[in-house]
Design a protein around this motif. Structure first.
Motif, mmCIF file in Angstrom:
data_model
loop_
_atom_site.group_PDB
_atom_site.id
_atom_site.type_symbol
_atom_site.label_atom_id
_atom_site.label_comp_id
_atom_site.label_asym_id
_atom_site.label_seq_id
_atom_site.Cartn_x
_atom_site.Cartn_y
_atom_site.Cartn_z
ATOM 1 N N TYR A 138 0.802 -1.325 0.002
ATOM 2 C CA TYR A 138 -0.070 0.044 0.068
ATOM 3 C C TYR A 138 0.927 1.136 -0.048
ATOM 4 N N ARG A 139 0.198 2.368 -0.319
ATOM 5 C CA ARG A 139 1.107 3.400 -0.614
ATOM 6 C C ARG A 139 0.200 4.567 0.295
ATOM 7 N N ARG A 140 0.891 5.784 0.773
ATOM 8 C CA ARG A 140 0.237 7.013 1.535
ATOM 9 C C ARG A 140 -0.006 7.956 0.251
ATOM 10 N N VAL A 141 -1.378 8.364 0.375
ATOM 11 C CA VAL A 141 -1.753 9.537 -0.638
ATOM 12 C C VAL A 141 -1.643 10.809 -0.123
ATOM 13 N N ASP A 142 -0.676 11.835 -0.499
ATOM 14 C CA ASP A 142 -0.544 13.049 0.124
ATOM 15 C C ASP A 142 -1.521 13.894 -0.526
ATOM 16 N N CYS A 143 -2.466 14.739 0.224
ATOM 17 C CA CYS A 143 -3.262 15.595 -0.388
ATOM 18 C C CYS A 143 -3.437 16.801 0.589
ATOM 19 N N VAL A 144 -3.547 17.913 0.456
ATOM 20 C CA VAL A 144 -3.745 18.999 1.428
ATOM 21 C C VAL A 144 -4.992 19.945 1.325
ATOM 22 N N ALA A 145 -5.592 20.446 2.194
ATOM 23 C CA ALA A 145 -6.834 21.207 2.279
ATOM 24 C C ALA A 145 -6.567 22.535 3.458
ATOM 25 N N LYS A 146 -6.977 23.562 2.708
ATOM 26 C CA LYS A 146 -6.842 24.918 3.340
ATOM 27 C C LYS A 146 -8.187 25.559 3.881
ATOM 28 N N VAL A 147 -8.215 25.714 5.060
ATOM 29 C CA VAL A 147 -9.506 26.404 5.593
ATOM 30 C C VAL A 147 -9.198 27.816 5.980
ATOM 31 N N ALA A 148 -10.270 28.507 6.089
ATOM 32 C CA ALA A 148 -10.069 30.068 6.403
ATOM 33 C C ALA A 148 -9.744 30.096 7.924
ATOM 34 N N ASN A 149 -9.224 31.084 8.297
ATOM 35 C CA ASN A 149 -8.892 31.513 9.682
ATOM 36 C C ASN A 149 -10.162 31.645 10.646
ATOM 37 N N SER A 150 -11.296 31.833 10.009
ATOM 38 C CA SER A 150 -12.559 31.953 10.748
ATOM 39 C C SER A 150 -13.019 30.408 11.212
ATOM 40 N N VAL A 151 -12.508 29.458 10.459
ATOM 41 C CA VAL A 151 -13.212 28.049 10.587
ATOM 42 C C VAL A 151 -12.702 27.535 11.923
ATOM 43 N N ASP A 152 -13.353 26.558 12.594
ATOM 44 C CA ASP A 152 -12.657 25.677 13.589
ATOM 45 C C ASP A 152 -12.141 24.660 13.119
ATOM 46 N N VAL A 153 -10.712 24.607 13.308
ATOM 47 C CA VAL A 153 -9.707 23.453 12.502
ATOM 48 C C VAL A 153 -10.343 22.306 13.150
ATOM 49 N N VAL A 161 -4.043 15.814 4.389
ATOM 50 C CA VAL A 161 -5.147 14.712 4.363
ATOM 51 C C VAL A 161 -4.352 13.676 3.383
ATOM 52 N N ARG A 162 -4.207 12.470 4.394
ATOM 53 C CA ARG A 162 -3.236 11.332 3.761
ATOM 54 C C ARG A 162 -4.053 10.003 4.125
ATOM 55 N N PRO A 163 -4.865 9.503 3.365
ATOM 56 C CA PRO A 163 -5.180 8.240 3.269
ATOM 57 C C PRO A 163 -4.230 7.253 2.666
ATOM 58 N N TYR A 164 -4.382 6.055 2.989
ATOM 59 C CA TYR A 164 -3.772 4.771 2.676
ATOM 60 C C TYR A 164 -4.444 4.044 1.761
ATOM 61 N N THR A 165 -3.814 3.568 0.825
ATOM 62 C CA THR A 165 -4.583 2.445 -0.364
ATOM 63 C C THR A 165 -3.571 1.677 -0.924
ATOM 64 N N HIS A 186 -9.796 14.909 -2.934
ATOM 65 C CA HIS A 186 -9.964 15.990 -3.445
ATOM 66 C C HIS A 186 -11.567 16.357 -3.365
ATOM 67 N N LYS A 187 -12.329 15.415 -4.023
ATOM 68 C CA LYS A 187 -13.494 15.653 -4.199
ATOM 69 C C LYS A 187 -14.316 15.480 -2.672
ATOM 70 N N ALA A 188 -13.702 14.532 -1.875
ATOM 71 C CA ALA A 188 -14.406 14.627 -0.637
ATOM 72 C C ALA A 188 -14.125 15.823 0.170
ATOM 73 N N ILE A 189 -12.993 16.394 0.068
ATOM 74 C CA ILE A 189 -12.677 17.588 0.849
ATOM 75 C C ILE A 189 -13.344 18.844 0.312
ATOM 76 N N VAL A 190 -13.723 18.848 -1.022
ATOM 77 C CA VAL A 190 -14.459 20.193 -1.439
ATOM 78 C C VAL A 190 -16.023 19.936 -1.213
ATOM 79 N N ALA A 191 -16.524 18.514 -1.103
ATOM 80 C CA ALA A 191 -17.841 18.498 -0.767
ATOM 81 C C ALA A 191 -18.274 18.608 0.851
ATOM 82 N N THR A 192 -17.216 18.072 1.508
ATOM 83 C CA THR A 192 -17.318 18.256 2.991
ATOM 84 C C THR A 192 -17.236 19.749 3.506
ATOM 85 N N PHE A 193 -16.370 20.649 2.940
ATOM 86 C CA PHE A 193 -16.343 21.845 3.236
ATOM 87 C C PHE A 193 -17.418 22.801 2.601
ATOM 88 N N ALA A 194 -18.135 22.404 1.560
ATOM 89 C CA ALA A 194 -19.052 22.998 1.107
ATOM 90 C C ALA A 194 -20.267 22.823 1.922
#
Length: 269
Positions: free
Chosen positions: A174-189, A228-232, A245-253
């Motif tokens: 398996y491998r680690r999938v490296d992705c990033v997600a940025k949130v605004a300063n006003s968002v609770d991390v 955001v680093r899932p393994y597969t 990446h799709k899940a990040i966009v959908a979750t934040f929206a």
């Protein structure tokens, strides 16, 4: 005159010459038997190791047989008193000339032999080698054929492959999938991380163990950046990469998070 010379030779050196002929015949028969035995044993050992292709095994057996036969011929010539040092010097000179003329090809061939034996990768593996990233289509004696992600066939000399770093992305299960997600300063991390965990875990082919890593990577003027680093499994890398990446966009929206913006400082004169 000729008859006299022949008779004189036979009467004085005939017995010794006959013994030399018999010795040469015996040496040839025994030598060829030993060579065949050695080649057969080497071939069997290589086949049992299962680390070298059958084609290369046959090729190595042929080379070893030729070299040992050459040594046998030189030994038989030595029986008759023929000085073999000149032959050895001639062979060495020819070898140097050929090596100088074909140094690149011989370098690729030597590297190909090491690659066949060490097997850092095999056909079908996704690798980075010799400055090329892609799937191995063929591992030859002189070059490795790689199909890049944009479906371009690239032939890389084995000497360049062996002389550089080799990354085999298919070697581990398996491998680690490296992705990033940025949130605004006003968002609770912590809220963002809590929302992402089940969303990423629900992506098809994401492994449960090890669990996906979702943590604060760094802070930027626009807001915190999350890793955001899932393994597969290696076969599903790109599917999980894009789905993450799709899940990040959908979750934040769905959470109604604002888009991160660069702060602007207004100055009054």
């Amino acid at each position: 005159m000729n008859t006299e010379v022949i008779w004189n030779f036979l009467s004085t050196q005939g017995a010794d010459f006959g013994l030399k002929i018999l010795g040469a015949i015996a040496a040839w028969v025994i030598g060829r038997w030993l060579i065949a035995l050695a080649v057969r044993l080497i071939g069997t050992a290589l086949e049992k190791g299962k680390k070298i292709d059958a084609t290369l095994t046959q090729y190595l057996r042929s080379i070893i047989s030729v070299l040992l036969t050459l040594v046998l011929v030189l030994a038989i010539l030595d029986i008759f008193g023929v000085k073999t040092t000149s032959f050895a010097a001639l062979l060495a000179g020819a070898g140097l000339a050929i090596g100088a003329a074909w140094s690149g090809m011989l370098g690729n061939f030597a590297a190909g032999l090491f690659l066949q034996v060490l097997r850092p990768y095999k056909v079908g593996d996704f690798i980075s080698a010799g400055g090329t990233l892609g799937t191995v289509k063929e591992l030859g004696l002189f070059a490795t054929t790689i199909v890049t992600p944009d479906n371009v066939i690239t032939v890389v000399g084995n000497n360049k492959v062996f002389g550089d770093n080799i990354q085999n992305f298919s070697a581990e299960p398996y491998r680690r999938v490296d992705c990033v997600a940025k949130v605004a300063n006003s968002v609770d991390v912590q809220d963002a991380i809590a929302r992402l965990r089940p969303a990423i875990a629900a992506i098809p082919n994401v492994k449960d163990s090890p669990a996906p890593d979702i943590e604060i990577l760094e802070f930027t003027p626009e807001g915190p950046k999350l890793c955001v680093r899932p393994y597969t499994h290696t076969d599903h890398y790109w599917q999980v990469y894009f789905d993450t990446h799709k899940a990040i966009v959908a979750t934040f929206a769905a959470a109604g998070y604002p888009v991160p913006e660069t702060p602007v400082v207004h100055r009054t004169v």
